[in-house]
Design a protein around this motif. Structure first.
Motif, PDB file in Angstrom:
ATOM      1  N   SER A  23      79.558  -6.161  95.489  1.00  0.00           N
ATOM      2  CA  SER A  23      78.987  -4.968  96.107  1.00  0.00           C
ATOM      3  C   SER A  23      77.752  -5.342  96.918  1.00  0.00           C
ATOM      4  CB  SER A  23      78.602  -3.936  95.044  1.00  0.00           C
ATOM      5  OG  SER A  23      77.493  -4.385  94.304  1.00  0.00           O
ATOM      6  N   VAL A  24      77.429  -4.482  97.873  1.00  0.00           N
ATOM      7  CA  VAL A  24      76.247  -4.711  98.702  1.00  0.00           C
ATOM      8  C   VAL A  24      74.985  -4.634  97.846  1.00  0.00           C
ATOM      9  CG1 VAL A  24      74.889  -3.833 100.644  1.00  0.00           C
ATOM     10  CG2 VAL A  24      77.377  -3.918 100.816  1.00  0.00           C
ATOM     11  N   GLU A  66      78.522  -5.430 104.613  1.00  0.00           N
ATOM     12  CA  GLU A  66      79.724  -5.437 103.792  1.00  0.00           C
ATOM     13  C   GLU A  66      80.524  -6.720 104.008  1.00  0.00           C
ATOM     14  OE1 GLU A  66      78.739  -2.827 105.666  1.00  0.00           O
ATOM     15  OE2 GLU A  66      78.250  -1.390 104.102  1.00  0.00           O
ATOM     16  N   THR A 108      78.574  -9.617 102.402  1.00  0.00           N
ATOM     17  CA  THR A 108      78.704  -9.490 100.948  1.00  0.00           C
ATOM     18  C   THR A 108      80.039 -10.050 100.480  1.00  0.00           C
ATOM     19  OG1 THR A 108      77.253  -7.560 100.872  1.00  0.00           O
ATOM     20  CG2 THR A 108      78.795  -7.827  99.052  1.00  0.00           C
ATOM     21  N   GLU A 109      81.103  -9.659 101.138  1.00  0.00           N
ATOM     22  CA  GLU A 109      82.435 -10.122 100.764  1.00  0.00           C
ATOM     23  C   GLU A 109      82.595 -11.623 101.029  1.00  0.00           C
ATOM     24  OE1 GLU A 109      86.968  -9.445 102.273  1.00  0.00           O
ATOM     25  OE2 GLU A 109      85.683  -7.671 102.147  1.00  0.00           O
TER      26      GLU A 109
END
Length: 68
Positions: free
Chosen positions: A58-59, A48, A51-52
């Motif tokens: 979103s993953v 997560e 990803t961010e």
């Protein structure tokens, strides 16, 4: 990117194509994946967080892009 460099979008696109042999979008995607790989290999960030940090919403979106 164009705003940061002071070039028009079209001119910046031509420069990137000339020097990197690809479009700005493809170059940005490649850079994001390289950063993600760096995070995976050298940090303990969660999926997560990675990803961010690399700009995916979103993953699952990240997973799809990373597989490509």
């Amino acid at each position: 990117m164009a705003e940061l460099t002071g070039y028009s979008r079209m001119h910046l696109g031509r420069l990137i194509k000339k020097y990197y042999g690809t479009t700005p979008i493809v170059l940005l995607g490649k850079m994001r994946m390289e950063l993600a790989l760096e995070y995976l290999e050298n940090t303990s960030f969660t999926m997560e967080q990675i990803t961010e940090n690399v700009g995916f919403s979103s993953v699952s979106q990240f997973h799809s892009a990373f597989k490509k």
